[in-house]
Design a protein around this motif. Structure first.
Motif, short mmCIF file in Angstrom:
data_model
loop_
_atom_site.label_atom_id
_atom_site.label_comp_id
_atom_site.label_asym_id
_atom_site.label_seq_id
_atom_site.Cartn_x
_atom_site.Cartn_y
_atom_site.Cartn_z
N UNK A 201 0.83 -1.20 0.00
CA UNK A 201 0.00 0.00 0.00
C UNK A 201 0.87 1.25 0.00
N UNK A 202 0.39 2.36 -0.58
CA UNK A 202 1.14 3.62 -0.52
C UNK A 202 1.13 4.15 0.91
N UNK A 203 2.07 5.05 1.23
CA UNK A 203 2.18 5.56 2.61
C UNK A 203 0.90 6.14 3.18
N UNK A 204 0.13 6.86 2.36
CA UNK A 204 -1.07 7.52 2.88
C UNK A 204 -2.22 6.55 3.15
N UNK B 64 -4.14 16.14 8.35
CA UNK B 64 -5.58 15.99 8.56
C UNK B 64 -6.34 16.37 7.30
N UNK B 65 -5.88 17.43 6.63
CA UNK B 65 -6.56 17.83 5.39
C UNK B 65 -6.33 16.80 4.29
N UNK B 66 -5.13 16.21 4.25
CA UNK B 66 -4.88 15.17 3.26
C UNK B 66 -5.80 13.97 3.47
N UNK B 67 -6.16 13.73 4.72
CA UNK B 67 -7.06 12.61 5.03
C UNK B 67 -8.53 13.02 4.98
N UNK B 68 -8.75 14.28 4.54
CA UNK B 68 -10.12 14.80 4.36
C UNK B 68 -10.92 14.79 5.66
N UNK B 69 -10.25 15.12 6.76
CA UNK B 69 -10.95 15.29 8.03
C UNK B 69 -11.84 16.53 7.93
N UNK B 70 -13.03 16.46 8.50
CA UNK B 70 -13.97 17.58 8.47
C UNK B 70 -13.30 18.85 9.01
#
Length: 357
Positions: free
Chosen positions: A70-73, A100-106
């Motif tokens: 899997x890729x790092x993210x 957090x923004x990369x993971x699309x956290x609200x």
């Protein structure tokens, strides 16, 4: 259940075998150090776990999930580099919020998560500063906050203390360990510093040339090293080639025709005449002015070095054997002079003997 499970991990760089069938399970909440000299494979292992390098063989599982390819993210891992890798044009807040923004956290939850992470690393109130306005220790804490803000299952630390000065490094060891225990986050820490590994770890993996030599608690590895490499890598040590002179509960090992030491660490099955490797840590060597009633080994003190709370000695024994010693000194205490005759003694329990391979 183990948070991290590594099995058969192997990596080549051309014809060089960097990591050889490495295996390790890390239990939830444990702090495990990968320790060894430069080039031993520890950072390569960490980069494969992080997804920054692809292994040639083996599997990596995080929280039971196979993440080998899997890729790092997609691995739910936090990573702190040696260089911290902060974005210089972003504020402290934006650096911590980045993952957090990369993971699309609200967006509504980001402020709360960033604030909590900065409080954990004791940087509350510095949200608007740029990295250039922070000290080295503060920059490291921002990198830690960024890594823990997404609440990863696993935290990877690649020599994060090596860029700090000695005093700050001591402080940050305990800060980092405190934070890890408060969060109960499973952590893998790469270091070449024995003291860091000993003071911070639940378990230590000692590596050399891509091979795992021993895994155990700091006390187990320090007191009962599995190989001569492990014995001499930890602490300041003397290493000798010797021969078993007598066997028994308290055996004798000859270092030369005129120098022999008693030991309670003789390898199982060892017999008189067997070649062995002998390790004696410097703090285990007692050096005193010689007198007529001494039972110790007599030698000549060649070098005396005062190092504040300790003094270091180099003693030459019969047959040209050189023995290094380190001892604590009291305030204003007298030190023996170079060139004087001294008596050397080592307790049998402190003479570590292993089969010579």
């Amino acid at each position: 259940m183990a948070t991290l499970q590594i099995s058969g991990l192997t990596k080549h760089f051309g014809s060089v075998l960097a990591v050889d069938s490495f295996a390790l399970d890390v239990e939830h909440g444990a702090f495990v150090s990968l320790l060894g000299p430069s080039g031993c494979g520890k950072s390569t292992i960490l980069r494969m776990v992080a997804g920054l390098l692809e292994p040639d063989a083996g599997t990596i599982r995080v929280a039971g999930k196979d993440v080998t390819w899997l890729p790092p993210n997609k691995r739910n891992i936090g990573l702190v580099f040696q260089s911290y890798a902060l974005f210089p044009h972003m504020s402290v807040f934006e650096n911590v919020a980045f993952g957090l923004r990369r993971r699309k956290v609200d967006e509504g939850a980001i402020g709360k998560r960033v604030g909590e992470a900065l409080e954990m690393v004791r940087l509350g109130g510095l949200e608007r500063r740029l990295p250039k306005e922070l000290s080295g220790g503060q920059q490291q804490r921002v990198a830690l906050a960024r890594a823990i803000a997404p609440q990863p299952a696993l935290l990877l630390l690649d020599e994060p203390l090596s860029n700090l000065d000695a005093k700050l490094r001591d402080v940050m060891r305990f800060e980092l360990r405190r934070l890890q225990q408060e969060l109960s986050i499973t952590t893998v820490f790469v270091t070449h510093d024995q003291e860091e590994a000993l003071t911070m770890s639940d378990r230590i993996c000692v590596l050399s040339q891509g091979t795992l030599h021993q895994v155990g608690s700091p006390r187990e590895i320090y007191d009962n090293p599995a190989t001569p490499f492990v014995a001499e890598f930890f602490g300041r040590s003397n290493g000798f080639e010797g021969t078993v002179a007598t066997a028994g509960d308290v055996a004798t090992v000859a270092l030369s025709e005129s120098v022999a030491l008693r030991t309670t660490h003789l390898p199982a099955g060892a017999r008189p005449g067997d070649p062995v490797h002998v390790t004696i840590r410097q703090e285990s060597v007692n050096v005193a002015a010689a007198n007529a009633t001494d039972d110790g080994i007599i030698g000549t003190l060649e070098l005396v070095s005062f190092a504040g709370s300790t003094a270091q000695f180099v003693v030459r024994l019969a047959g040209g054997i050189e023995l290094n010693a380190e001892t604590r000194v009291g305030r204003g205490g007298d030190l023996p002079q170079a060139g004087s005759t001294v008596s050397v003694d080592v307790a049998p329990a402190d003479v570590i003997v292993m089969a010579r391979t």
